[in-house]
Scaffold this motif. Structure first.
Motif, PDB file in Angstrom:
ATOM      1  N   SER A  50       0.783  -1.164  -0.013  1.00 41.39           N
ATOM      2  CA  SER A  50      -0.050   0.185  -0.089  1.00 41.39           C
ATOM      3  C   SER A  50       0.831   1.238   0.103  1.00 41.39           C
ATOM      4  CB  SER A  50      -0.745   0.104   1.077  1.00 41.39           C
ATOM      5  OG  SER A  50      -1.484   1.230   1.264  1.00 41.39           O
ATOM      6  N   ILE A  51       0.468   2.266  -0.808  1.00 41.63           N
ATOM      7  CA  ILE A  51       1.255   3.563  -1.004  1.00 41.63           C
ATOM      8  C   ILE A  51       0.088   4.705  -0.875  1.00 41.63           C
ATOM      9  CG2 ILE A  51       2.552   5.235  -2.335  1.00 41.63           C
ATOM     10  CD1 ILE A  51       3.919   2.648  -3.568  1.00 41.63           C
ATOM     11  N   THR A  52       0.396   5.436   0.038  1.00 43.66           N
ATOM     12  CA  THR A  52      -0.568   6.542   0.211  1.00 43.66           C
ATOM     13  C   THR A  52       0.178   7.862   0.340  1.00 43.66           C
ATOM     14  OG1 THR A  52      -0.811   6.552   2.669  1.00 43.66           O
ATOM     15  CG2 THR A  52      -2.548   5.468   1.242  1.00 43.66           C
ATOM     16  N   GLN A  53      -0.411   8.778  -0.349  1.00 46.81           N
ATOM     17  CA  GLN A  53       0.172  10.261  -0.354  1.00 46.81           C
ATOM     18  C   GLN A  53      -1.034  11.312  -0.590  1.00 46.81           C
ATOM     19  OE1 GLN A  53       3.229  11.686  -3.281  1.00 46.81           O
ATOM     20  NE2 GLN A  53       3.858  13.176  -1.818  1.00 46.81           N
ATOM     21  N   GLY A  54      -1.454  11.981   0.450  1.00 46.46           N
ATOM     22  CA  GLY A  54      -2.608  12.751   0.233  1.00 46.46           C
ATOM     23  C   GLY A  54      -3.680  11.860  -0.170  1.00 46.46           C
ATOM     24  N   LEU A  56      -3.887  10.220  -2.828  1.00 51.38           N
ATOM     25  CA  LEU A  56      -3.755   8.804  -3.960  1.00 51.38           C
ATOM     26  C   LEU A  56      -3.666   7.875  -2.924  1.00 51.38           C
ATOM     27  CD1 LEU A  56      -2.190   7.816  -6.318  1.00 51.38           C
ATOM     28  CD2 LEU A  56      -0.079   8.458  -5.362  1.00 51.38           C
ATOM     29  N   ILE A  57      -4.093   6.760  -3.507  1.00 49.07           N
ATOM     30  CA  ILE A  57      -4.222   5.487  -2.728  1.00 49.07           C
ATOM     31  C   ILE A  57      -3.637   4.484  -3.744  1.00 49.07           C
ATOM     32  CG2 ILE A  57      -5.425   3.762  -1.396  1.00 49.07           C
ATOM     33  CD1 ILE A  57      -7.109   6.177  -0.321  1.00 49.07           C
ATOM     34  N   LEU A  58      -2.803   3.529  -3.570  1.00 50.88           N
ATOM     35  CA  LEU A  58      -2.498   2.256  -4.446  1.00 50.88           C
ATOM     36  C   LEU A  58      -2.228   1.316  -3.432  1.00 50.88           C
ATOM     37  CD1 LEU A  58      -2.132   1.903  -7.381  1.00 50.88           C
ATOM     38  CD2 LEU A  58       0.367   2.443  -7.147  1.00 50.88           C
ATOM     39  N   ASN A  59      -2.832   0.079  -3.946  1.00 44.65           N
ATOM     40  CA  ASN A  59      -3.129  -1.147  -3.029  1.00 44.65           C
ATOM     41  C   ASN A  59      -3.080  -2.306  -3.999  1.00 44.65           C
ATOM     42  OD1 ASN A  59      -3.689  -0.034  -0.493  1.00 44.65           O
ATOM     43  ND2 ASN A  59      -5.707   0.293  -1.319  1.00 44.65           N
ATOM     44  N   ALA A  60      -2.094  -3.178  -3.810  1.00 40.35           N
ATOM     45  CA  ALA A  60      -1.827  -4.191  -4.743  1.00 40.35           C
ATOM     46  C   ALA A  60      -1.348  -5.459  -3.880  1.00 40.35           C
ATOM     47  CB  ALA A  60      -1.247  -4.054  -6.013  1.00 40.35           C
ATOM     48  N   GLU A  61      -1.218  -6.416  -4.452  1.00 37.06           N
ATOM     49  CA  GLU A  61      -0.355  -7.729  -4.024  1.00 37.06           C
ATOM     50  C   GLU A  61       1.229  -7.301  -3.995  1.00 37.06           C
ATOM     51  OE1 GLU A  61       0.768 -10.744  -1.812  1.00 37.06           O
ATOM     52  OE2 GLU A  61      -1.185 -10.108  -2.043  1.00 37.06           O
ATOM     53  N   ILE A  62       1.637  -6.820  -5.434  1.00 40.36           N
ATOM     54  CA  ILE A  62       2.903  -6.242  -5.523  1.00 40.36           C
ATOM     55  C   ILE A  62       2.969  -4.984  -6.110  1.00 40.36           C
ATOM     56  CG2 ILE A  62       4.926  -6.880  -6.780  1.00 40.36           C
ATOM     57  CD1 ILE A  62       4.203  -9.407  -7.110  1.00 40.36           C
ATOM     58  N   ILE A  63       3.886  -3.930  -5.568  1.00 44.52           N
ATOM     59  CA  ILE A  63       3.882  -2.640  -6.385  1.00 44.52           C
ATOM     60  C   ILE A  63       5.261  -2.495  -6.256  1.00 44.52           C
ATOM     61  CG2 ILE A  63       3.794  -0.010  -5.974  1.00 44.52           C
ATOM     62  CD1 ILE A  63       1.271  -0.659  -4.104  1.00 44.52           C
ATOM     63  N   GLN A  64       5.787  -2.164  -7.720  1.00 45.73           N
ATOM     64  CA  GLN A  64       7.099  -1.460  -8.134  1.00 45.73           C
ATOM     65  C   GLN A  64       7.107  -0.381  -8.569  1.00 45.73           C
ATOM     66  OE1 GLN A  64       7.429  -4.690 -11.259  1.00 45.73           O
ATOM     67  NE2 GLN A  64       9.264  -5.215 -10.018  1.00 45.73           N
ATOM     68  N   HIS A  86      -5.577  -1.564  -7.151  1.00 47.64           N
ATOM     69  CA  HIS A  86      -6.689  -0.375  -6.888  1.00 47.64           C
ATOM     70  C   HIS A  86      -6.013   0.884  -6.735  1.00 47.64           C
ATOM     71  CE1 HIS A  86      -8.881   2.139  -4.089  1.00 47.64           C
ATOM     72  NE2 HIS A  86     -10.030   1.734  -4.636  1.00 47.64           N
ATOM     73  N   TYR A  87      -6.481   1.820  -7.421  1.00 49.95           N
ATOM     74  CA  TYR A  87      -5.874   3.152  -7.484  1.00 49.95           C
ATOM     75  C   TYR A  87      -7.065   4.219  -7.257  1.00 49.95           C
ATOM     76  CZ  TYR A  87      -4.947   7.571 -10.024  1.00 49.95           C
ATOM     77  OH  TYR A  87      -4.625   8.871 -10.309  1.00 49.95           O
ATOM     78  N   SER A  95     -15.669  16.397  -9.622  1.00 52.55           N
ATOM     79  CA  SER A  95     -16.232  16.481  -8.520  1.00 52.55           C
ATOM     80  C   SER A  95     -15.750  15.543  -7.400  1.00 52.55           C
ATOM     81  CB  SER A  95     -17.708  17.051  -8.774  1.00 52.55           C
ATOM     82  OG  SER A  95     -18.175  15.675  -9.232  1.00 52.55           O
ATOM     83  N   ARG A  96     -15.715  14.244  -7.902  1.00 55.99           N
ATOM     84  CA  ARG A  96     -15.494  13.067  -7.195  1.00 55.99           C
ATOM     85  C   ARG A  96     -14.207  12.508  -7.775  1.00 55.99           C
ATOM     86  NH1 ARG A  96     -19.911   8.883  -7.647  1.00 55.99           N
ATOM     87  NH2 ARG A  96     -18.580   7.932  -5.733  1.00 55.99           N
ATOM     88  N   PHE A  97     -13.642  11.716  -6.571  1.00 59.80           N
ATOM     89  CA  PHE A  97     -12.397  11.238  -6.930  1.00 59.80           C
ATOM     90  C   PHE A  97     -12.349  10.110  -8.042  1.00 59.80           C
ATOM     91  CE2 PHE A  97     -14.349   8.657  -3.346  1.00 59.80           C
ATOM     92  CZ  PHE A  97     -14.198   7.301  -4.160  1.00 59.80           C
ATOM     93  N   ILE A  98     -11.227   9.957  -8.558  1.00 64.99           N
ATOM     94  CA  ILE A  98     -10.846   8.697  -9.871  1.00 64.99           C
ATOM     95  C   ILE A  98     -10.756   7.506  -8.918  1.00 64.99           C
ATOM     96  CG2 ILE A  98      -9.856   8.038 -11.651  1.00 64.99           C
ATOM     97  CD1 ILE A  98     -11.407  10.526 -12.422  1.00 64.99           C
ATOM     98  N   GLU A  99     -11.335   6.405  -9.214  1.00 67.27           N
ATOM     99  CA  GLU A  99     -11.100   5.052  -8.636  1.00 67.27           C
ATOM    100  C   GLU A  99     -10.967   4.080  -9.921  1.00 67.27           C
ATOM    101  OE1 GLU A  99     -12.693   1.891  -5.099  1.00 67.27           O
ATOM    102  OE2 GLU A  99     -14.071   3.765  -5.886  1.00 67.27           O
ATOM    103  N   ALA A 100      -9.822   3.231  -9.832  1.00 67.21           N
ATOM    104  CA  ALA A 100      -9.774   2.134 -10.663  1.00 67.21           C
ATOM    105  C   ALA A 100      -9.377   1.016 -10.057  1.00 67.21           C
ATOM    106  CB  ALA A 100      -8.720   2.678 -11.833  1.00 67.21           C
ATOM    107  N   ARG A 101      -9.400  -0.241 -10.578  1.00 71.93           N
ATOM    108  CA  ARG A 101      -9.064  -1.548 -10.650  1.00 71.93           C
ATOM    109  C   ARG A 101      -8.768  -2.307 -11.759  1.00 71.93           C
ATOM    110  NH1 ARG A 101     -10.528  -2.565  -5.141  1.00 71.93           N
ATOM    111  NH2 ARG A 101     -12.259  -1.161  -4.494  1.00 71.93           N
TER     112      ARG A 101
END
Length: 161
Positions: A50-54, A56-64, A86-87, A95-101
């Protein structure tokens, strides 16, 4: 401070990952294991990464994270069929956040492009898009999606007017 964590933070300057509105926020990283290859400028976070900054949220089994000595230039997040990568991030023009999987999410930071591959799904405001692959051009607020190569994941979208 743990040497590996310190090295990760040196690889990740604050402005490198997030949009301008998030760049002053601290970067938080968690994973079950971290592998840092200084010669190749790649850091790999494995196991419920998991990486978060402000916003921004990014979750996955592996992040490079791939860097060019000064900043992070590319992030690749790899999910599984049971738990897709997940991003999520606020966007100044939405007006709302962007969410992607997707099974794989590639975030090209300098180009401001998010590429989703495999079970790609993106929600932008109240609209949603899905397909085999999907590109979200953050800077130009543009979405391009296509069906999977085998034709099993056709393009679908729902737009609320």
């Amino acid at each position: 401070m743990n040497k590996a964590l310190l090295m990760c933070l040196l690889i990740l300057p604050g402005h490198a990952i997030a949009l301008v509105i998030d760049s002053s926020k601290p970067i938080e990283i968690s994973a079950n294991m971290v592998v840092i290859d200084e010669r190749k400028n790649i850091s790999t976070y494995i196991g419920k990464a998991s990486i978060t900054q402000g916003s921004l949220i990014l979750n996955a089994e592996i992040i490079q994270l791939f860097s060019n000595q000064q900043s992070v230039i590319k992030i690749i997040a790899k999910g599984t069929h049971k738990q897709l990568a997940h991003y999520q991030q606020n966007q100044p023009n939405q007006s709302r956040f962007i969410e992607a999987r997707a099974l794989n999410i590639t975030y090209l930071i300098e180009q401001e492009l998010v590429h989703l591959k495999g079970k790609a799904h993106l929600v932008q405001g109240f609209d949603s898009f899905s397909g085999g692959t999907l590109d979200y051009d953050i800077k130009n607020d543009k979405i391009i999606t296509s069906m999977s190569k085998d034709g099993t994941q056709r393009v679908r979208f729902k737009i609320k007017l």
